[in-house]
Design a protein around this motif. Structure first.
Motif, PDB file in Angstrom:
ATOM      1  N   HIS A   1      64.601  56.575  80.370  1.00  0.00           N
ATOM      2  CA  HIS A   1      63.711  57.083  79.316  1.00  0.00           C
ATOM      3  C   HIS A   1      63.199  55.983  78.374  1.00  0.00           C
ATOM      4  O   HIS A   1      62.313  56.238  77.590  1.00  0.00           O
ATOM      5  CB  HIS A   1      64.426  58.167  78.512  1.00  0.00           C
ATOM      6  CG  HIS A   1      65.619  57.646  77.774  1.00  0.00           C
ATOM      7  ND1 HIS A   1      66.754  57.188  78.425  1.00  0.00           N
ATOM      8  CD2 HIS A   1      65.847  57.462  76.452  1.00  0.00           C
ATOM      9  CE1 HIS A   1      67.612  56.781  77.510  1.00  0.00           C
ATOM     10  NE2 HIS A   1      67.090  56.923  76.329  1.00  0.00           N
ATOM     11  N   THR A   2      63.791  54.785  78.405  1.00  0.00           N
ATOM     12  CA  THR A   2      63.315  53.743  77.478  1.00  0.00           C
ATOM     13  C   THR A   2      62.756  52.476  78.142  1.00  0.00           C
ATOM     14  O   THR A   2      62.588  51.473  77.453  1.00  0.00           O
ATOM     15  CB  THR A   2      64.434  53.291  76.501  1.00  0.00           C
ATOM     16  OG1 THR A   2      65.540  52.800  77.259  1.00  0.00           O
ATOM     17  CG2 THR A   2      64.870  54.372  75.565  1.00  0.00           C
ATOM     18  N   PRO A  54      58.102  53.214  67.281  1.00  0.00           N
ATOM     19  CA  PRO A  54      57.933  54.583  67.803  1.00  0.00           C
ATOM     20  C   PRO A  54      56.845  55.362  67.062  1.00  0.00           C
ATOM     21  O   PRO A  54      56.596  55.129  65.889  1.00  0.00           O
ATOM     22  CB  PRO A  54      59.312  55.214  67.569  1.00  0.00           C
ATOM     23  CG  PRO A  54      59.957  54.383  66.518  1.00  0.00           C
ATOM     24  CD  PRO A  54      59.432  52.997  66.705  1.00  0.00           C
ATOM     25  N   GLY A  90      64.254  51.371  71.167  1.00  0.00           N
ATOM     26  CA  GLY A  90      64.215  52.726  71.711  1.00  0.00           C
ATOM     27  C   GLY A  90      65.493  53.514  71.493  1.00  0.00           C
ATOM     28  O   GLY A  90      65.620  54.630  71.990  1.00  0.00           O
ATOM     29  N   TYR A 106      64.759  56.820  70.080  1.00  0.00           N
ATOM     30  CA  TYR A 106      64.187  57.753  71.053  1.00  0.00           C
ATOM     31  C   TYR A 106      65.285  58.394  71.905  1.00  0.00           C
ATOM     32  O   TYR A 106      65.186  59.559  72.290  1.00  0.00           O
ATOM     33  CB  TYR A 106      63.172  57.007  71.932  1.00  0.00           C
ATOM     34  CG  TYR A 106      62.512  57.879  72.969  1.00  0.00           C
ATOM     35  CD1 TYR A 106      61.813  59.026  72.598  1.00  0.00           C
ATOM     36  CD2 TYR A 106      62.587  57.560  74.324  1.00  0.00           C
ATOM     37  CE1 TYR A 106      61.210  59.827  73.546  1.00  0.00           C
ATOM     38  CE2 TYR A 106      61.984  58.360  75.283  1.00  0.00           C
ATOM     39  CZ  TYR A 106      61.302  59.496  74.895  1.00  0.00           C
ATOM     40  OH  TYR A 106      60.715  60.296  75.837  1.00  0.00           O
ATOM     41  N   PRO A 161      63.905  62.763  70.829  1.00  0.00           N
ATOM     42  CA  PRO A 161      62.733  62.718  71.721  1.00  0.00           C
ATOM     43  C   PRO A 161      61.407  62.759  70.970  1.00  0.00           C
ATOM     44  O   PRO A 161      60.365  62.537  71.564  1.00  0.00           O
ATOM     45  CB  PRO A 161      62.899  63.977  72.573  1.00  0.00           C
ATOM     46  CG  PRO A 161      64.303  64.411  72.399  1.00  0.00           C
ATOM     47  CD  PRO A 161      64.754  63.938  71.062  1.00  0.00           C
ATOM     48  N   SER A 162      61.442  63.041  69.649  1.00  0.00           N
ATOM     49  CA  SER A 162      60.196  63.065  68.882  1.00  0.00           C
ATOM     50  C   SER A 162      59.804  61.686  68.385  1.00  0.00           C
ATOM     51  O   SER A 162      58.961  61.561  67.499  1.00  0.00           O
ATOM     52  CB  SER A 162      60.333  64.023  67.694  1.00  0.00           C
ATOM     53  OG  SER A 162      60.533  65.323  68.159  1.00  0.00           O
ATOM     54  N   PRO A 209      58.812  58.795  70.530  1.00  0.00           N
ATOM     55  CA  PRO A 209      58.536  57.997  71.740  1.00  0.00           C
ATOM     56  C   PRO A 209      57.880  56.661  71.405  1.00  0.00           C
ATOM     57  O   PRO A 209      57.139  56.564  70.424  1.00  0.00           O
ATOM     58  CB  PRO A 209      57.564  58.888  72.517  1.00  0.00           C
ATOM     59  CG  PRO A 209      56.886  59.719  71.477  1.00  0.00           C
ATOM     60  CD  PRO A 209      57.902  59.939  70.381  1.00  0.00           C
ATOM     61  N   ARG A 243      53.717  53.740  81.671  1.00  0.00           N
ATOM     62  CA  ARG A 243      54.714  54.336  80.778  1.00  0.00           C
ATOM     63  C   ARG A 243      55.665  55.213  81.588  1.00  0.00           C
ATOM     64  O   ARG A 243      55.267  55.801  82.591  1.00  0.00           O
ATOM     65  CB  ARG A 243      54.027  55.228  79.709  1.00  0.00           C
ATOM     66  CG  ARG A 243      53.039  54.508  78.827  1.00  0.00           C
ATOM     67  CD  ARG A 243      52.535  55.448  77.708  1.00  0.00           C
ATOM     68  NE  ARG A 243      51.898  56.645  78.236  1.00  0.00           N
ATOM     69  CZ  ARG A 243      50.594  56.752  78.502  1.00  0.00           C
ATOM     70  NH1 ARG A 243      49.793  55.739  78.291  1.00  0.00           N
ATOM     71  NH2 ARG A 243      50.095  57.880  78.968  1.00  0.00           N
ATOM     72  N   HIS A 294      58.009  58.481  82.534  1.00  0.00           N
ATOM     73  CA  HIS A 294      57.858  59.923  82.362  1.00  0.00           C
ATOM     74  C   HIS A 294      59.211  60.641  82.377  1.00  0.00           C
ATOM     75  O   HIS A 294      59.313  61.794  82.803  1.00  0.00           O
ATOM     76  CB  HIS A 294      56.904  60.490  83.413  1.00  0.00           C
ATOM     77  CG  HIS A 294      55.472  60.200  83.091  1.00  0.00           C
ATOM     78  ND1 HIS A 294      54.786  60.844  82.092  1.00  0.00           N
ATOM     79  CD2 HIS A 294      54.605  59.267  83.573  1.00  0.00           C
ATOM     80  CE1 HIS A 294      53.554  60.365  82.002  1.00  0.00           C
ATOM     81  NE2 HIS A 294      53.426  59.388  82.887  1.00  0.00           N
ATOM     82  N   LYS A 327      62.716  61.836  80.203  1.00  0.00           N
ATOM     83  CA  LYS A 327      63.311  62.082  78.886  1.00  0.00           C
ATOM     84  C   LYS A 327      64.813  61.931  79.014  1.00  0.00           C
ATOM     85  O   LYS A 327      65.370  62.236  80.066  1.00  0.00           O
ATOM     86  CB  LYS A 327      63.007  63.511  78.427  1.00  0.00           C
ATOM     87  CG  LYS A 327      61.547  63.784  78.227  1.00  0.00           C
ATOM     88  CD  LYS A 327      61.352  65.138  77.563  1.00  0.00           C
ATOM     89  CE  LYS A 327      61.552  66.291  78.515  1.00  0.00           C
ATOM     90  NZ  LYS A 327      61.260  67.598  77.916  1.00  0.00           N
ATOM     91  N   ASP A 334      59.175  64.533  82.024  1.00  0.00           N
ATOM     92  CA  ASP A 334      58.298  65.056  80.972  1.00  0.00           C
ATOM     93  C   ASP A 334      57.002  65.668  81.530  1.00  0.00           C
ATOM     94  O   ASP A 334      56.114  66.022  80.781  1.00  0.00           O
ATOM     95  CB  ASP A 334      58.030  64.000  79.885  1.00  0.00           C
ATOM     96  CG  ASP A 334      57.067  62.885  80.300  1.00  0.00           C
ATOM     97  OD1 ASP A 334      56.526  62.947  81.414  1.00  0.00           O
ATOM     98  OD2 ASP A 334      56.868  61.961  79.494  1.00  0.00           O
TER      99      ASP A 334
END
Lengths: 382, 442
Positions: A152-153, A211, A263, A266, A270-271, A273, B62, B64, B66, B86
């Motif tokens: 995710h990062t 972010p 990150g 993040y 999750p808000s 990014p 980027r 995708h 989460k 996501d």
């Protein structure tokens, strides 16, 4: 696709539960020649790139053929590895710390058939499934992280940058022409799951934008104190924000000049990014090592502050890496690692030899250790 | 016909290095055809969707994915990492796509029977995509749904006698080099010690009670093939205290350039010709302490001045062997740069015996003393190396009961700002100012 139960009952999770049993016993996985000669090996020799022999005090010989592998690997591919190991190695195989695969046989006459089998196997797209190499004074496999395939990062992809880099370095994976071993590592963000900070060459994904803040959802989705405490530079503080519709909500504020784009917020929230097409890209580092041989272990140094993400093959990155490897091959003395070479000739000459531009970003300004890296002598080269 | 067009990823199929894209495409096709009639427990097209979402990342530049929520198996706080896509509408097969970490065996040796049982399980209950292996060392099973987690764990523990690895603020899965199993340089049995420590500390591995992650890595010798000195909070590196063993006949074979005695065990047998091996230049001249001599065809080493860098042994493995009085050094506090900058492991225990007969008591006592201190004093998300920086190396020696030695430093401190303890100063700090003033007027 009916659900198949193993016998686990969610209503009684403790029933017949087995826990804390640890890994498999390694003794069950040793090939017989390993079990017999363990602790009693006399010496080893690299016969050619990718092929080793280990000789026991007993006189026993163990031949190993090392092949590269993409660390992301399907069960179909693993089953094929098993087929090869069943056919040639009595059902034994091992992996190395650097994601190589090692097929071991107990006599010399088994080596050529094994090699021929490995060389003959290709993917539909044309690449080798099992390229032989990765030994001695050459380039071995790149250790890396997940990247866009599962994290995710990340600021870049891991498998793709590694594929592109290994294609560019492939002749050195199958040769041993370098002054010493050369270790390349890849991590897709500065958190460095891959701990690339002591590699001859490190590929690092890096974000450059703080972010974004999804104020409308932030307090609903996130524990604000967790987001604040996740920040390693204390750049986040609580804030009340007025939305476009006039509603006031609890949220956070980011002191942007303090953000190091890790990150971690993040991960907690999750808000917040931070991924960005233009902001994200590659940092290159060089000159690190972990071995205690001749000189002490040392950290890699940042030699390229930023290269853009150039999907799908990152040509600027691979060209810069190739220049570094070739300059090192040309300039270093036998047994000299890349960092030892750079220190002997001076980093000013490293940039010259590798045709890399030195920019102000490469001068350390992070906390106390920055001072240690400035030049505190009149000895330098023009 | 592929479910998603992947024009960018397709460009990663060419070139000689094994293409993960080709592998994933073949896997997607195998799942679609399902010749073996597997009753897939997660979406059959998940690998096709994985390629699809990755292609989208290549288009956007980027990720995708989460990070996701608390998922795991009952009673464990680690071993599973939640992961959600996501763009679930576009790629429903990977909407929930969690990672499981499986504790790898010592030395990463396998039988094909074991690997096949693992692939069979993962084809049934997961995506069939793995990492062999993750950066810490685990077998990584990449992609399954929440209801499958307990089922996978059940099969692993009941049918395969296999446990999960660590994640989160706990002991991460310890990792080792192959050690004495196949290496003549190894000073101790890394495979046995990592197996013992992993089993000994199962509670610490599965149930997060630490301030942050904690890593053990075990290297059999100072060549450090698993990089323990750079990436583990506690690094166990093999060493010896007596003399390097010399076979003078073999030394002379190297000197004579006998082809059966290639320099550095053949590591330079590539396309480049480095010329004849030169003992003076390549061994004696590069010895960091210049403690070697070669006179009248006899090599001698001043072992008291040797720092065991391994160079001469690496260059002439048939002539030089590690000593016989072997054990290990413990270094502590290594970590990647985040946050205060990278730290290399610092030497805490110069030499300790490796004794399985008393359950490695000398080693576990150091581990447990360090943990007691770190769990008491460490702040949330503070690695051991950072605690040592904050409270000082002297404090570390104090809590581990280890006596300070010059081996602990590269050089002594360059400032005199010594914070004395009161009991170290004769008479203590409580003094009578009136008594002082009798001799020193205001």
């Amino acid at each position: 696709m009916a659900f198949i139960s193993t016998g686990y009952d969610p209503a009684k999770p403790m029933e017949n539960r087995i826990t804390d049993i640890g890994p498999k016993d390694y003794n069950d996985f040793y090939p017989p020649v390993i079990a017999k000669n363990k602790g009693k090996w006399s010496h080893h020799e690299i016969l050619e790139p990718g092929v080793l022999v280990h000789v026991g005090d007993s006189g026993d010989e163990l031949y190993t053929v090392r092949v590269g592998g993409a660390r992301i690997m399907s069960t179909g591919h693993i089953n094929e590895i098993c087929d090869i190991a069943d056919k040639h190695c009595n059902g034994y195989v091992r992996f190395t710390t650097r994601n190589n695969i090692e097929f071991m046989v107990d006599s010399k006459d088994k080596v050529e058939p094994l090699k021929n089998d490995l060389k003959s196997r290709k993917f539909a797209g044309g690449s080798f499934k099992f390229p032989i190499g990765g030994t001695g004074a050459g380039v071995t496999n790149i250790v890396h992280t997940q990247g866009w395939i599962h994290c995710h990062t990340p600021a870049t992809d891991a498998s793709g940058t590694v594929k592109a880099a290994m294609d560019a370095l492939f002749t050195d994976f199958q040769d041993m022409r370098l002054p010493a071993q050369l270790r390349v590592s890849m991590a897709c963000c500065l958190n460095m799951c891959g701990a690339v900070h002591c590699s001859d060459i490190a590929i690092l994904g890096y974000h450059r934008k703080p972010p974004m803040l999804d104020h409308e959802y932030l307090d609903k989705i996130c524990e604000i104190p967790l987001a604040i405490s996740a920040c390693p530079t204390a750049a986040i503080k609580p804030a009340k924000v007025k939305l476009a519709n006039g509603q006031e909500v609890k949220s956070v504020e980011v002191k942007q000049e303090r953000c190091m784009y890790c990150g971690n917020c993040y991960t907690m929230c999750p808000s917040m990014p931070l991924a960005d097409t233009d902001g994200d890209g590659i940092v290159l580092m060089a000159g690190g090592k972990v071995s205690n041989r001749i000189s002490a272990p040392k950290f890699s140094k940042v030699v390229v502050a930023f290269l853009p993400n150039e999907m799908p093959r990152w040509p600027s990155m691979t060209a810069t890496i190739k220049r570094m490897v070739d300059a090192y091959a040309k300039g270093a003395q036998k047994y000299e690692r890349m960092g030892d070479w750079a220190e002997r000739i001076g980093w000013e000459k490293f940039f010259e030899a590798c045709e890399i531009e030195f920019t102000h970003h490469l001068i350390d300004d992070f906390r106390q250790q920055a001072y240690m890296s400035w030049r505190q002598t009149t000895q330098f080269k023009f | 016909m592929a479910k998603h067009e992947t024009p960018l990823l397709d460009q990663l199929e060419s070139g000689p290095w094994p293409s993960f894209v080709s592998d994933l495409k073949a896997q997607a096709e195998r799942r679609a055809k399902n010749v073996e009639g597997v009753e897939f427990q997660i979406p059959q097209d998940c690998v096709a969707d994985l390629l699809g979402v990755l292609e989208l990342s290549y288009k956007h530049g980027r990720t995708h994915w989460k990070h996701g929520g608390i998922v795991g198996v009952f009673g464990y706080g680690g071993g599973v990492i939640g992961r959600y896509c996501d763009q679930p509408k576009l790629f429903p097969g990977v909407e929930h796509f969690h990672t499981m970490r499986v504790n790898q065996p010592s030395g990463k040796y396998y039988t094909t029977d074991y690997l096949r049982s693992l692939t069979k399980l993962w084809d049934l209950r997961g995506s069939g995509v793995t990492n062999m292996h993750g950066a810490t060392g685990d077998i990584i099973l990449l992609g399954t749904t929440t209801p499958q987690l307990e089922e996978v764990f059940w099969t692993l523990t009941h049918d395969m006698n296999q446990d999960l690895g660590g994640s989160g603020s706990n002991l991460r899965t310890p990792a080792d080099c192959l050690g004495q199993s196949r290496c003549e340089y190894a000073c101790y049995d890394t495979n046995a010690l990592v197996y013992f420590l992993t089993n000994q500390y199962q509670d610490e591995l599965h149930r997060p009670a630490f301030p942050y992650k904690f890593k053990f890595k075990l290297d059999g010798c100072p060549n450090c093939c698993v990089a323990s000195i750079a990436r583990s909070d506690m690094s166990f590196i093999g060493t010896w205290r007596d003399d390097i063993r010399i076979n003078q006949d073999a030394v002379n074979k190297y000197v004579e350039n006998d082809p059966k005695y290639p320099a550095n065990a053949g590591a330079f047998r590539g396309s480049r010709d480095w010329g004849k091996f030169d003992l003076e230049k390549e061994v004696l001249g590069l010895c960091p302490t210049k403690c070697m001599k070669f006179e009248n065809k006899k090599l001698s080493i001043d072992n008291a001045n040797c720092t065991r860098c391994m160079h001469c042994i690496n260059v002439m493995p048939r002539a030089l062997k590690i000593g016989k009085d072997t054990g290990l050094s413990i270094l502590v506090g290594a970590k990647a740069p985040i946050l205060d900058g990278a730290q290399m492991g610092s030497l805490l225990v110069p030499f300790v015996e490796v004794n399985p007969d008393n359950d490695y008591e000398a080693i576990t006592s150091v581990i447990e003393n360090v943990w007691d201190w770190w769990m008491e004093e460490g702040k949330n998300r503070e690695r051991l190396g950072e605690l040592i920086m904050r409270q000082g190396f002297q404090k570390l020696l104090e809590v581990t009961g280890i006596e300070a030695k010059p081996q602990h430093v590269s050089y002594p401190r360059t400032n005199p700002y010594i914070f004395w303890k009161e009991d170290e100063v004769t008479g203590g700090w409580e003094r009578d100012v009136d008594e002082y003033r009798k001799h020193h007027l205001r």
